[in-house]
Design an enzyme around this catalytic site. Sequence first.
Site, PDB file in Angstrom:
ATOM      1  N   THR B 185       0.857  -1.186   0.000  1.00 37.38           N
ATOM      2  CA  THR B 185       0.000   0.000   0.000  1.00 37.38           C
ATOM      3  C   THR B 185       0.885   1.225   0.000  1.00 37.38           C
ATOM      4  O   THR B 185       1.947   1.230   0.630  1.00 37.38           O
ATOM      5  CB  THR B 185      -0.862   0.072   1.274  1.00 37.38           C
ATOM      6  OG1 THR B 185       0.007   0.119   2.408  1.00 37.38           O
ATOM      7  CG2 THR B 185      -1.772  -1.131   1.384  1.00 37.38           C
ATOM      8  N   GLU B 333      -5.955  -3.694   1.302  1.00 38.24           N
ATOM      9  CA  GLU B 333      -6.071  -4.646   2.415  1.00 38.24           C
ATOM     10  C   GLU B 333      -7.283  -5.568   2.251  1.00 38.24           C
ATOM     11  O   GLU B 333      -7.472  -6.488   3.031  1.00 38.24           O
ATOM     12  CB  GLU B 333      -6.202  -3.888   3.749  1.00 38.24           C
ATOM     13  CG  GLU B 333      -4.926  -3.211   4.219  1.00 38.24           C
ATOM     14  CD  GLU B 333      -4.746  -1.816   3.636  1.00 38.24           C
ATOM     15  OE1 GLU B 333      -5.445  -1.483   2.649  1.00 38.24           O
ATOM     16  OE2 GLU B 333      -3.914  -1.055   4.168  1.00 38.24           O
ATOM     17  N   LYS B 442     -14.591  16.576  15.329  1.00 39.93           N
ATOM     18  CA  LYS B 442     -15.336  16.128  16.499  1.00 39.93           C
ATOM     19  C   LYS B 442     -15.722  17.330  17.343  1.00 39.93           C
ATOM     20  O   LYS B 442     -14.898  17.909  18.023  1.00 39.93           O
ATOM     21  CB  LYS B 442     -14.495  15.131  17.298  1.00 39.93           C
ATOM     22  CG  LYS B 442     -14.245  13.891  16.461  1.00 39.93           C
ATOM     23  CD  LYS B 442     -13.348  12.870  17.112  1.00 39.93           C
ATOM     24  CE  LYS B 442     -13.169  11.711  16.132  1.00 39.93           C
ATOM     25  NZ  LYS B 442     -12.325  10.641  16.674  1.00 39.93           N
ATOM     26  N   TRP B 447     -20.037  14.368  15.326  1.00 41.55           N
ATOM     27  CA  TRP B 447     -19.071  14.396  14.239  1.00 41.55           C
ATOM     28  C   TRP B 447     -19.578  15.249  13.083  1.00 41.55           C
ATOM     29  O   TRP B 447     -20.757  15.206  12.720  1.00 41.55           O
ATOM     30  CB  TRP B 447     -18.817  12.969  13.713  1.00 41.55           C
ATOM     31  CG  TRP B 447     -18.042  12.117  14.667  1.00 41.55           C
ATOM     32  CD1 TRP B 447     -17.688  12.399  15.957  1.00 41.55           C
ATOM     33  CD2 TRP B 447     -17.525  10.818  14.385  1.00 41.55           C
ATOM     34  NE1 TRP B 447     -16.988  11.362  16.505  1.00 41.55           N
ATOM     35  CE2 TRP B 447     -16.861  10.366  15.569  1.00 41.55           C
ATOM     36  CE3 TRP B 447     -17.530   9.986  13.266  1.00 41.55           C
ATOM     37  CZ2 TRP B 447     -16.228   9.133  15.656  1.00 41.55           C
ATOM     38  CZ3 TRP B 447     -16.910   8.759  13.350  1.00 41.55           C
ATOM     39  CH2 TRP B 447     -16.258   8.341  14.534  1.00 41.55           C
TER      40      TRP B 447
END
Lengths: 544, 544
Positions: B185, B333, B442, B447
């Site tokens: 990655t 992944e 936050k 959020w």
Amino acid sequence: MLGMMQEQQLLISSLLEHALRSHPQSEIVSRTCEGPIHRTTYGEMGRRAARVANALARLGVMHGERVATLAWNGYRHMELYFGVSGMGAVLHTINPRLFQEQIEYIVQHANDQYLFFDISFAPLVAQLAPKLPGVKAFIAMTGRAHMPDADIPRLLCYEELIAGEPESYAWPRLDENSAASLCYTSGTTGNPKGVLYSHRSSVLHSWSACTEDGLGLSSGDSALLVVPMFHVNAWGMPYAGAMSGAKLVLPGPALDGKSVYELMRDEQVTMALGVPTVWLMLFRHVESASLDPRAQLCLRRVVIGGSAAPASMIETFQQQFGATVLHAWGMTEMSPLGTICRLLPKHAALAPAERLKIMTKQGRAVFGVAMKITDDEGKELPRDGKAFGHLLVRGPWIAAGYFKGEGGDILDQDGWFDTGDVATIDEDGYMHITDRAKDVIKSGGEWISSIDLENAAVGHPSVAEAAVIGVAHPKWQERPLLIVVRKADQELERGAMLAYLEQKVAKWWLPDDVVFVDELPHTATGKLQKMKLREQFRNYSFPV
Amino acid sequence: MLGMMQEQQLLISSLLEHALRSHPQSEIVSRTCEGPIHRTTYGEMGRRAARVANALARLGVMHGERVATLAWNGYRHMELYFGVSGMGAVLHTINPRLFQEQIEYIVQHANDQYLFFDISFAPLVAQLAPKLPGVKAFIAMTGRAHMPDADIPRLLCYEELIAGEPESYAWPRLDENSAASLCYTSGTTGNPKGVLYSHRSSVLHSWSACTEDGLGLSSGDSALLVVPMFHVNAWGMPYAGAMSGAKLVLPGPALDGKSVYELMRDEQVTMALGVPTVWLMLFRHVESASLDPRAQLCLRRVVIGGSAAPASMIETFQQQFGATVLHAWGMTEMSPLGTICRLLPKHAALAPAERLKIMTKQGRAVFGVAMKITDDEGKELPRDGKAFGHLLVRGPWIAAGYFKGEGGDILDQDGWFDTGDVATIDEDGYMHITDRAKDVIKSGGEWISSIDLENAAVGHPSVAEAAVIGVAHPKWQERPLLIVVRKADQELERGAMLAYLEQKVAKWWLPDDVVFVDELPHTATGKLQKMKLREQFRNYSFPV
């Protein structure tokens, strides 16, 4: 060196958990034994499957123990599919069409702890129960209002059994190779033998069923399972349904043409699966009621398996229903998916008759099923569409043996399973079954297909039915004997019959004799009993 | 109790063997680095893959050792996919777009024994080679006539290497959990980390790609892989191609609009896969050359992943190409397939704009990928399409860790992998990414999505680009700061910007301040570098 991927076991409960997360609102519609149509969702089915698992755990059912069903296609049967296997027990689906003695045998052979049954089987269960002391309870799959009044000992009511149970269950993280379900084959000789499917084989098989080159089941489908859930897990469709979120339509005990047609129409069925017999009943209903399926239905694909789909059936579905037939082949020992017949892009240019000829073949192996054909010495034969030999298969959802080791070793040293069929395979991988190995006639080292000869013989307008068996021959080892039932009031003699066949088959395939009889022996399900015929003609010898 | 199914391992070589048995004649068409279009079949590819395996065995490559490629999409790369993994070695595909230092790092980190490269990368390999003493040979993927004259030590010619080798190989019956391929990655921080795929994960992933609810790849397809084989195995399509027998069209280095369009037209491409950037180039070519894709092409589906597909792109494919977009989401992944966005039957009744709104979501999880969203304490949040939280995934083709343990434990105690994304999931399982976790603001326990705010801000006609970051706030923990680049010659002040946003977002989402800058920092591939921005505004404090 091992890869670094997560160790996630492939489990029946993982199919259910996926359904609960991804398509809890997809429908499961059942015609019930009690009468009305019942509508539920995968979400509700999953919660009730958890109740089933809790109830079985309360009854003391342990991992690996067998729990039997004697039931049609319906939502409670679905709950048992996921509840029983999910909790680690083994779902044993019993074919109610077996002889009663066979059912007794397999319930005892499987050591079934509990037996769930649809109320239409109450009379059968009343007869079976006294012979089955090992079964701890017989559970009628209904509510209190419809409990059968047959004389059944240790009788429980399904809805009462699960009523007080929680709607969730901590599904155990089993080894994916654990047994999940059990189905007995109804072999023509000896006792039925059990095929023991694993969680892994069931999940891999589901993936195959959902591939576009498999059955292509998807969230866009409304799938009618005419194929019974008591036979090879309805070709794995309950599992594939949970995987894909397809709407499932379960016809219960009503498999007549009218009932099936109405479900197709009312539930916008896009895909239907079943054996040729049920489609013949459907066609008869369409004809007698002068219906227009193309206008009334949205059927796109019909999967036909169990026995070979005749060309005329494939054509009728195309022309009258606007539906494509996927001709499929498999066995109880194969979970059952082996081959699917669909056309390749290059076939688009063929004439319709040529395409139809391909579609009557059994088709190409799905990934996961390896196939080869061999001669009597086990030597692999060419994939040229001409050579025919023993059809052998290998793959992760194919049996390695029968339950409790019945039948001994069934794989050769390289792990291949002999299907007992004789087939050709062509360059594109299309397999075509030409005979059963035990019926093929071995003449001077070459093989003659009894089925091909029979098909040729019934083409004669005076022939009602025909059978071909091999009879011992001093020079050729075996030669074909043709046994014919004439149509009523038809004259047909040996010479005329052979003259007709001469135009249809190779000269060396011509039967050495023709015998006329009044009827041929059949099994209860209508299959020709060649073994009986061979018995009958044991002392026959060819005219010199 | 275990099931009694055959123990067949799921291997890359089983995909190849299936292709050789079932569709040896299906085509693989490549645009080559040397120039011409090259046509071959799975059959020929399989025979050459066996030659590759024989050559590597002769060179002494052992099970589990890494063999690297630096190559475009082409038939020789396919041969390496199957030859290297099939013989038990690990195929390490290198992304040539990484910085040279990163490539050096990963070749050394992976201990690559051999490096195969396309001739267009010869100058890069000449620079790399002196730094890579551990690589035993650099093999140019071409014939003698096109060998590069760059200064490369230990240089071999691919065609010469495999020329004398046998066309079959006794593929080893590996444990299906063995490593098959490796892809690093390109994280935004630290060194690249390797994801080590297994044979099992690659085969299961292929099944998913071939399901109708996955990518639906089938023998009826001609699939154009614009997505590179050096990045997450071209989304697993080389394997899924072998599983299904789809014709594969491999564009080599030519990813410009004209080249891609011509391949689509000449090879009757039905399905194409790639990132949004390449489709924008395609659209520009169609527009500038006044082409009519609907009339000239037979494109039916376009899979878009890598980054979010804009609504306008989905519409253009529908209207101008007559093709359905499958919006897909995944990660290196995740092998990479996680979710696919396709509509359900119930969406057919929606207005086009409503359907389009659904299609811009990342979609529903394929079977095999479990998803959930959690709050900061790990508590699962409701699947109501509104709550958004950390997106966690679990499944048999999702990483359990990085190669050589880099990055430490990456799973929580229940085996979930945190994607780093913040998302919503609705009742039907549609997932929608709203932000990266590190970018979300936050504010007082709630959020705020930085991406949603940015998208709202760039809707203003005077805004060229916008970024939102969270800045520390004494009362609310964090509050959003909007950083804007004005379009040339446009006037826009704080008050007007906020007034505009007031109509677009909830009041408590309104940025506490707006700052105007001349430009925003980007990565080499054009992504906004929020980390740099946060650095830049570290000492910023909101006006009191």
